[in-house]
Design a protein around this motif. Structure first.
Motif, PDB file in Angstrom:
ATOM      1  N   THR A 147       1.192 -18.446  -7.446  1.00  0.00           N
ATOM      2  CA  THR A 147       1.413 -17.020  -7.641  1.00  0.00           C
ATOM      3  C   THR A 147       1.483 -16.327  -6.294  1.00  0.00           C
ATOM      4  OG1 THR A 147      -0.233 -17.402  -9.332  1.00  0.00           O
ATOM      5  CG2 THR A 147       0.620 -15.160  -9.133  1.00  0.00           C
ATOM      6  N   PRO A 148       2.568 -15.624  -6.032  1.00  0.00           N
ATOM      7  CA  PRO A 148       2.643 -14.928  -4.752  1.00  0.00           C
ATOM      8  C   PRO A 148       1.580 -13.826  -4.653  1.00  0.00           C
ATOM      9  CG  PRO A 148       4.734 -14.815  -5.933  1.00  0.00           C
ATOM     10  CD  PRO A 148       3.750 -15.404  -6.865  1.00  0.00           C
ATOM     11  N   GLN A 149       1.074 -13.638  -3.471  1.00  0.00           N
ATOM     12  CA  GLN A 149       0.052 -12.609  -3.276  1.00  0.00           C
ATOM     13  C   GLN A 149       0.690 -11.320  -2.810  1.00  0.00           C
ATOM     14  OE1 GLN A 149      -3.529 -13.583  -1.077  1.00  0.00           O
ATOM     15  NE2 GLN A 149      -2.600 -15.574  -0.670  1.00  0.00           N
ATOM     16  N   ARG A 150       0.152 -10.225  -3.311  1.00  0.00           N
ATOM     17  CA  ARG A 150       0.595  -8.918  -2.836  1.00  0.00           C
ATOM     18  C   ARG A 150      -0.658  -8.166  -2.465  1.00  0.00           C
ATOM     19  NH1 ARG A 150       5.642  -9.020  -5.692  1.00  0.00           N
ATOM     20  NH2 ARG A 150       6.637 -10.448  -4.273  1.00  0.00           N
ATOM     21  N   SER A 151      -0.709  -7.706  -1.233  1.00  0.00           N
ATOM     22  CA  SER A 151      -1.888  -6.926  -0.915  1.00  0.00           C
ATOM     23  C   SER A 151      -1.499  -5.758  -0.031  1.00  0.00           C
ATOM     24  CB  SER A 151      -2.953  -7.824  -0.295  1.00  0.00           C
ATOM     25  OG  SER A 151      -3.143  -7.509   1.033  1.00  0.00           O
ATOM     26  N   ALA A 152      -2.131  -4.634  -0.293  1.00  0.00           N
ATOM     27  CA  ALA A 152      -1.808  -3.425   0.467  1.00  0.00           C
ATOM     28  C   ALA A 152      -3.086  -2.772   0.947  1.00  0.00           C
ATOM     29  CB  ALA A 152      -1.033  -2.458  -0.413  1.00  0.00           C
ATOM     30  N   THR A 153      -3.148  -2.436   2.219  1.00  0.00           N
ATOM     31  CA  THR A 153      -4.296  -1.717   2.763  1.00  0.00           C
ATOM     32  C   THR A 153      -3.824  -0.323   3.166  1.00  0.00           C
ATOM     33  OG1 THR A 153      -4.924  -3.821   3.689  1.00  0.00           O
ATOM     34  CG2 THR A 153      -6.191  -1.928   4.421  1.00  0.00           C
ATOM     35  N   GLY A 154      -4.443   0.678   2.596  1.00  0.00           N
ATOM     36  CA  GLY A 154      -4.078   2.059   2.927  1.00  0.00           C
ATOM     37  C   GLY A 154      -2.874   2.561   2.164  1.00  0.00           C
ATOM     38  N   ASN A 177      -0.911   2.413  -1.949  1.00  0.00           N
ATOM     39  CA  ASN A 177      -1.113   2.074  -3.345  1.00  0.00           C
ATOM     40  C   ASN A 177      -0.427   0.736  -3.704  1.00  0.00           C
ATOM     41  OD1 ASN A 177      -0.865   1.942  -6.154  1.00  0.00           O
ATOM     42  ND2 ASN A 177      -0.948   4.174  -6.311  1.00  0.00           N
ATOM     43  N   ALA A 178      -1.219  -0.223  -4.192  1.00  0.00           N
ATOM     44  CA  ALA A 178      -0.674  -1.559  -4.462  1.00  0.00           C
ATOM     45  C   ALA A 178       0.382  -1.535  -5.569  1.00  0.00           C
ATOM     46  CB  ALA A 178      -1.808  -2.507  -4.821  1.00  0.00           C
ATOM     47  N   LYS A 179       0.205  -0.647  -6.543  1.00  0.00           N
ATOM     48  CA  LYS A 179       1.181  -0.558  -7.638  1.00  0.00           C
ATOM     49  C   LYS A 179       2.512  -0.064  -7.104  1.00  0.00           C
ATOM     50  CE  LYS A 179      -1.552   0.066 -11.758  1.00  0.00           C
ATOM     51  NZ  LYS A 179      -2.635   1.030 -11.903  1.00  0.00           N
ATOM     52  N   ARG A 180       2.424   0.881  -6.191  1.00  0.00           N
ATOM     53  CA  ARG A 180       3.640   1.438  -5.603  1.00  0.00           C
ATOM     54  C   ARG A 180       4.352   0.360  -4.771  1.00  0.00           C
ATOM     55  NH1 ARG A 180       6.074   6.110  -6.313  1.00  0.00           N
ATOM     56  NH2 ARG A 180       7.689   6.412  -4.770  1.00  0.00           N
ATOM     57  N   LEU A 181       3.551  -0.481  -4.101  1.00  0.00           N
ATOM     58  CA  LEU A 181       4.150  -1.575  -3.328  1.00  0.00           C
ATOM     59  C   LEU A 181       4.932  -2.500  -4.260  1.00  0.00           C
ATOM     60  CD1 LEU A 181       4.525  -3.362  -0.809  1.00  0.00           C
ATOM     61  CD2 LEU A 181       2.331  -4.414  -1.335  1.00  0.00           C
ATOM     62  N   ASN A 182       4.325  -2.843  -5.391  1.00  0.00           N
ATOM     63  CA  ASN A 182       5.023  -3.708  -6.351  1.00  0.00           C
ATOM     64  C   ASN A 182       6.311  -3.082  -6.836  1.00  0.00           C
ATOM     65  OD1 ASN A 182       3.309  -5.863  -6.303  1.00  0.00           O
ATOM     66  ND2 ASN A 182       1.943  -5.000  -7.850  1.00  0.00           N
ATOM     67  N   ARG A 233      15.394 -11.677  -2.588  1.00  0.00           N
ATOM     68  CA  ARG A 233      14.554 -12.503  -3.451  1.00  0.00           C
ATOM     69  C   ARG A 233      13.127 -12.465  -2.926  1.00  0.00           C
ATOM     70  NH1 ARG A 233      16.584 -12.168  -7.077  1.00  0.00           N
ATOM     71  NH2 ARG A 233      18.753 -12.552  -7.527  1.00  0.00           N
ATOM     72  N   LEU A 234      12.359 -11.519  -3.423  1.00  0.00           N
ATOM     73  CA  LEU A 234      10.995 -11.395  -2.917  1.00  0.00           C
ATOM     74  C   LEU A 234       9.981 -11.923  -3.932  1.00  0.00           C
ATOM     75  CD1 LEU A 234      11.424  -7.827  -1.443  1.00  0.00           C
ATOM     76  CD2 LEU A 234      11.169  -9.924  -0.131  1.00  0.00           C
ATOM     77  N   GLY A 235      10.485 -12.320  -5.097  1.00  0.00           N
ATOM     78  CA  GLY A 235       9.607 -12.753  -6.182  1.00  0.00           C
ATOM     79  C   GLY A 235       8.723 -13.928  -5.819  1.00  0.00           C
ATOM     80  N   ALA A 236       9.184 -14.785  -4.920  1.00  0.00           N
ATOM     81  CA  ALA A 236       8.402 -15.977  -4.575  1.00  0.00           C
ATOM     82  C   ALA A 236       7.752 -15.838  -3.203  1.00  0.00           C
ATOM     83  CB  ALA A 236       9.305 -17.196  -4.610  1.00  0.00           C
ATOM     84  N   LYS A 237       7.640 -14.593  -2.747  1.00  0.00           N
ATOM     85  CA  LYS A 237       7.087 -14.401  -1.394  1.00  0.00           C
ATOM     86  C   LYS A 237       5.735 -13.688  -1.457  1.00  0.00           C
ATOM     87  CE  LYS A 237      10.992 -15.474   1.020  1.00  0.00           C
ATOM     88  NZ  LYS A 237      11.905 -14.580   1.679  1.00  0.00           N
ATOM     89  N   ASP A 238       4.894 -14.026  -0.506  1.00  0.00           N
ATOM     90  CA  ASP A 238       3.665 -13.255  -0.310  1.00  0.00           C
ATOM     91  C   ASP A 238       4.044 -12.005   0.467  1.00  0.00           C
ATOM     92  OD1 ASP A 238       2.023 -15.145  -1.402  1.00  0.00           O
ATOM     93  OD2 ASP A 238       1.434 -16.040   0.510  1.00  0.00           O
TER      94      ASP A 238
END
Ligand code: TYD
Ligand code: MG
Length: 453
Positions: free
Chosen positions: A319-326, A328-333, A346-351
């Protein structure tokens, strides 16, 4: 000895109940009701009964109300003044909340040491010696600041009557206790009673009171929510303890806007006001690296240039990781999905890791375009020119949307020497003859074309 009386309080909203129950009738929260020992406050007064003969209030027409005494007190701290809306209002109660160790005591002690008025700093947490040691670190030339270590409100009011200070600072409201209530310090009924007494004192003498409040694990001010309703202003001191920056925000302000932001830097000798944050928030690098973009954001009325860093790499695990500091993580997605759907990346398979430098949190939508640009830059491993910056919101259709007060952002970017700013084509810009190139774009593909050809 008075009979021990108990009552039931909701920890969420502070409402009182005759018996224990699972759900609070007032706020509908479950399992928030606790029993506390109280004694009926026969007479809770900050002054001795003789001096407490109060004039009955009479209604006045708005234009007849005297506001001459409302002139604000200058705190001699530019950032603090800005957040309060121009200084402390006489007779107001201000609550400063924040995590332990963030610098609440340091900030208020520092302000009291700077003030030319007679200031009383009441501490229930540290001894006079400890405070003196801290004061020596911050400002050795203190003049008119008195330190009192006391937790009983009746004693505090006695000292206040003798000293007649112009400002009172309480560190912290959770350590105070009043004789009229029997439960322990920090309990809901104690916090309510002590705050009521302080409000009465502040309103009757027009002396401003600043309170420090602890916050709970989930970031709320400890004690009933009602505390926040009772005071005039709620300030939050936040920041990452590992970062040197501290941010002061107003969550509630009866006398000003809640959009303003104060920025401080924690140093060995106390907190330094950061009056030009943009210069500090952007790291000065000589070489151009991929994955970063500068956003022209606004915090309150103040333009702020912020660096956004992204790292896009192939996911090692399933599962690719998504992390945001500072950010909103939902907005990043959402932005990643837009990039995938509208621009074919193709960012679906990227961290994807995203970081707003300086440890600050941004919720200005104008940062979107810089987030997208930094992700593209990292994904394609191309560095963006150092003197480019971005100010636009990105919509679900991949459209670049206009943002408010664009001129102010453009002028700030120009002042800081940026050569080009990317903004939405739909922004109405009245500026003429700017020294900065304004690149108008209307969809996300335009951005891709500019950078990737
Ligand atoms: P403090 O004001 O005690 O935090 P709070 O009252 O919010 O719990 O902050 C203490 C932290 O600040 C502590 O970790 C040490 C640091 N500090 C400095 O870095 N420089 C200073 O001059 C002072 C007084 C404190
Ligand atoms: Mg403290």
């Amino acid at each position: 000895m008075a009979k021990v009386k108990t009552t039931f309080f909701c920890q969420n909203c502070g409402s009182q109940h005759a018996k224990w129950q699972g759900q609070c009738n007032a706020c509908k929260a479950w399992n928030t009701i606790v029993e506390e020992v109280i004694q009926t406050p026969e007479k809770s007064d900050w002054k001795s009964p003789t001096s407490a003969i109060k004039k009955a209030a009479v209604p006045l027409r708005v234009q007849d109300i005297d506001t001459s005494k409302e002139a604000r007190l200058d705190t001699f701290d530019g950032e603090f003044n800005r957040v309060l809306g121009g200084g402390i209002v006489p007779g107001s109660l201000t609550l400063l909340g924040g995590e332990p160790g963030i610098g609440k005591s340091t900030l208020l002690l520092q302000i009291s040491l700077k003030l030319p008025y007679k200031t009383l700093y009441v501490s229930g947490e540290e001894s006079q010696k400890q405070i003196k040691m801290r004061a020596e670190r911050i400002n050795p030339k203190h003049n008119n600041c008195y330190i009192l270590t006391e937790t009983k409100t009746q004693n505090i009011f006695k000292q206040i009557e003798a000293l007649e200070p112009d400002i009172v600072i309480i560190d912290s409201i959770q350590t105070l206790h009043s004789d009229y209530i029997e439960s322990s310090s920090g309990s809901i009924s104690q916090i309510k009673e002590c705050t009521t007494e302080l409000i009465k004192f502040a309103k009757e003498t027009a002396t401003p009171v600043l309170l420090i409040g602890h916050i709970t694990k989930d970031g709320n001010i400890a004690g009933p929510k009602i505390l926040e309703h009772m005071v005039d202003t709620v300030l939050q001191f936040e920041g990452d303890r590992n970062h040197v920056f501290r941010i002061l925000r107003a969550h509630k302000n009866r006398f000003g806007s809640t959009n303003e932001l104060g920025i401080y830097e924690m140093q060995g000798s106390g907190l330094r006001e950061v009056s030009n944050p943009s210069e500090i928030l952007i790291s000065k690098k000589d070489e151009e690296l991929s994955g970063n973009a500068i956003a022209a954001t606004l915090e309150g009325m103040r333009p702020l240039m912020i660096e956004v860093q992204a790292l896009v790499s192939t996911a090692v695990y399933g599962t690719p990781q998504r992390s945001a500091t500072g950010f909103n993580a939902k907005r990043l997605n959402m932005l990643l999905a837009v990039l995938e759907k509208r621009a074919g990346f193709r960012l679906g398979a990227k961290d994807v890791f995203l970081n707003i430098t300086g440890g600050i949190t941004v919720d200005d939508p104008a940062i979107d375009l810089a987030v997208v640009a930094s992700i593209l830059s990292s994904n394609e491993d191309i560095s963006l020119p150092k003197d480019f910056c971005f100010a636009a919101e990105v919509g679900l259709l991949g459209e670049i949307r206009p943002v408010q007060r664009i001129e102010q952002r453009i002028l700030e970017a120009e002042k800081l020497g940026f050569s080009t700013i990317f903004v939405s084509k739909y922004n109405k810009i009245a500026l003429k003859n700017t020294g900065i190139k304004i690149q108008l774009i209307s969809k996300i593909e335009d951005l891709v074309t500019v950078f990737l050809g």
